[in-house]
Design a protein around this motif. Structure first.
Motif, PDB file in Angstrom:
ATOM      1  N   ALA A  61       0.838  -1.205   0.000  1.00  0.00           N
ATOM      2  CA  ALA A  61       0.000   0.000   0.000  1.00  0.00           C
ATOM      3  C   ALA A  61       0.877   1.261   0.000  1.00  0.00           C
ATOM      4  N   ARG A  62       1.949   1.207   0.753  1.00  0.00           N
ATOM      5  CA  ARG A  62       2.881   2.342   0.834  1.00  0.00           C
ATOM      6  C   ARG A  62       3.433   2.680  -0.555  1.00  0.00           C
ATOM      7  N   LEU A  63       3.771   1.665  -1.317  1.00  0.00           N
ATOM      8  CA  LEU A  63       4.298   1.905  -2.670  1.00  0.00           C
ATOM      9  C   LEU A  63       3.258   2.611  -3.539  1.00  0.00           C
ATOM     10  N   LEU A  64       1.998   2.174  -3.457  1.00  0.00           N
ATOM     11  CA  LEU A  64       0.956   2.793  -4.278  1.00  0.00           C
ATOM     12  C   LEU A  64       0.669   4.223  -3.830  1.00  0.00           C
ATOM     13  N   GLN A  88      -6.589   0.883   6.724  1.00  0.00           N
ATOM     14  CA  GLN A  88      -7.441   2.063   6.928  1.00  0.00           C
ATOM     15  C   GLN A  88      -6.864   2.980   8.000  1.00  0.00           C
ATOM     16  N   ASP A  89      -6.244   2.398   9.030  1.00  0.00           N
ATOM     17  CA  ASP A  89      -5.576   3.208  10.058  1.00  0.00           C
ATOM     18  C   ASP A  89      -4.363   3.942   9.496  1.00  0.00           C
ATOM     19  N   ALA A  90      -3.580   3.227   8.677  1.00  0.00           N
ATOM     20  CA  ALA A  90      -2.279   3.748   8.269  1.00  0.00           C
ATOM     21  C   ALA A  90      -2.374   4.776   7.139  1.00  0.00           C
ATOM     22  N   SER A 279       6.949  -3.988  12.823  1.00  0.00           N
ATOM     23  CA  SER A 279       7.173  -3.039  13.913  1.00  0.00           C
ATOM     24  C   SER A 279       7.386  -1.619  13.388  1.00  0.00           C
ATOM     25  N   THR A 280       7.736  -1.469  12.112  1.00  0.00           N
ATOM     26  CA  THR A 280       7.990  -0.140  11.568  1.00  0.00           C
ATOM     27  C   THR A 280       7.288   0.052  10.224  1.00  0.00           C
ATOM     28  N   PRO A 281       5.992  -0.255  10.157  1.00  0.00           N
ATOM     29  CA  PRO A 281       5.332  -0.174   8.851  1.00  0.00           C
ATOM     30  C   PRO A 281       5.152   1.252   8.366  1.00  0.00           C
ATOM     31  N   GLY A 282       5.048   2.214   9.315  1.00  0.00           N
ATOM     32  CA  GLY A 282       4.742   3.576   8.894  1.00  0.00           C
ATOM     33  C   GLY A 282       5.968   4.249   8.321  1.00  0.00           C
TER      34      GLY A 282
END
Lengths: 282, 282
Positions: A61-64, A88-90, A279-282
């Motif tokens: 999702a981050r890439l998109l 949805q949170d991120a 642990s560090t998705p954001g």
């Protein structure tokens, strides 16, 4: 109009399965630009653990989002089941899953309230469809069945004939004596097996059974929500469709074109996903 | 004796398939400690692109080297085919693949020189067995056949009965009129299907066919090489066997125990692999 209305819609799947959803989106939203991401380097998600699925979905999702999408469709039942709330949170754009829309349709259409659900092992184990159905219709009786061999069969093009019928017969046997009248195809690959599923279920189930898949239901919900949020494009040109893949093995274009219903050749791009940990998705 | 002789042997596979090799190593080398790494978060490798397979194999080998192994067995046909030279270049310990030992055995035992090879799509496409066989026996006629559905069938436990026989019949049909007398099971999953393969091939091939798998051949070569390099352990205690997995989905212990031939419960550990890219594998 929302300032981001001209941006593309992102569509994410673990591999090629989401292309059946992409196909429904093209029909429902012909003027929208669509950017597909298939995580083909790490497909399939269906038999993996929950934490791993969430991590992969967040990475993708981050890439998109970095490619400036205005909304995200999680066109993968497994990722929807395990990662939709986390996504949805991120993210600060609308995120759509494939579970709720078809569950709502099934809850509305079943007469007997007995609804069968077929899907990957991870989708069934997540209870996401059962929860969604019970929320919408507390009197429902859900009959979930994991069918792990159907994905490789569909990808290999074994969509008709004695092998797929024998496998379906084995998986669907528990429905022989149940009063189901509705079946959710809870995996994006299954529309390719629709004919075989329909034949086997009509042979073994005591009542006629309506088959429902997520693609159309999801496309309808997306169209309505974009309109409501004024995020729909105002363009009247045909939308552009591009395909990002984390792996492009030989034969991919043929398989993908079969799922999408038209050639994807010349529109595929290889991308790498940086695998940050949970642990560090954001 | 080499100062590292007491260290464990590392065994790497994309998932559970390498456990059939691990099982042969336990028999051939009962006093050696063995440390297995299954990249279950990214299995299967068999349908992926060459560059992706190399990257995954280098990442996995690095993790085992950091755990102080004295030698590495690449117990995965796909990884051997695409990554063995890269691994041998990158590591300063002996690295063994599963292709050469069984190819040498097949070249020695075939009378007619007609040798069938069955494996994943990636293994067949790599031509690694054909190259190895032709080097050893330039008059050989190699008959390679990709059988992509056999891995999911073996993992799901569909190892006997009409479905697997129908699938094998379809794949092996080109051998109906060929004078093969030897068949290499070029995938670590296939020993579980040995009985069904044997039945189908004896029905369709015009001559008796000997089935050879990599596990025993690889274990024999490993034992001889460790002795020659004075890297064999001098311990007389039973070896310790541990299992590192990049994903531990529900049901994994049961499947793994079936492949290993004894329970792996209580000996599994979840590990993360940091996915460095091909450009920076070292």
């Amino acid at each position: 109009m929302h300032p981001h209305a001209h941006r593309p819609i992102g569509v994410f799947d673990s591999g090629v399965g989401g292309l059946t959803v992409m196909r429904a989106l093209v029909e429902a939203l012909p003027h929208e630009d669509l950017l597909y991401l298939g995580d083909t380097a790490r497909v399939p998600y269906g038999n993996r653990g929950a934490e791993t699925i969430r991590r992969y979905a967040l990475n993708a999702a981050r890439l998109l989002v970095n490619r400036n999408i205005k909304a995200l469709v999680v066109a993968c039942n497994t990722a929807t089941a395990y990662a939709l709330p986390a996504l949805q949170d991120a993210l600060d754009i609308p995120v759509f899953g494939v579970v709720e829309p078809v569950a709502a349709l099934a809850a509305a259409r079943s007469q007997s309230g007995h609804i069968a659900l077929i899907g990957t092992r991870a989708t069934v184990r997540s209870h996401s469809y059962t929860r969604a159905l019970m929320n919408l219709r507390p009197d429902a009786h859900v009959h979930p069945i994991a069918c792990p061999l159907l994905v490789p069969l569909a990808e290999e093009g074994w969509t008709r004939g004695p092998v797929v019928e024998e496998v379906l017969q084995h998986y669907l046997e528990p429905l022989t004596r149940s009063p189901i009248d509705t079946m959710i195809l809870g995996c994006t690959h299954y529309p390719l097996l629709r004919q075989a599923i329909s034949e086997v279920i009509s042979r073994i189930a005591p009542h006629p059974v309506e088959l429902l898949d997520s693609a159309t239901a999801t496309a309808t919900e997306l169209r309505e929500t974009l309109a409501r949020l004024q995020l729909a494009t105002t363009s009247t040109d045909p939308g552009q469709h591009r395909f990002l893949l984390t792996d492009l093995p030989e034969g991919f274009v043929e398989t993908a074109s079969r799922f999408f219903g038209q050639s994807v050749a010349e529109r595929c791009e290889h991308v790498d996903i940086i695998d940050t940990f949970a642990s560090t998705p954001g």
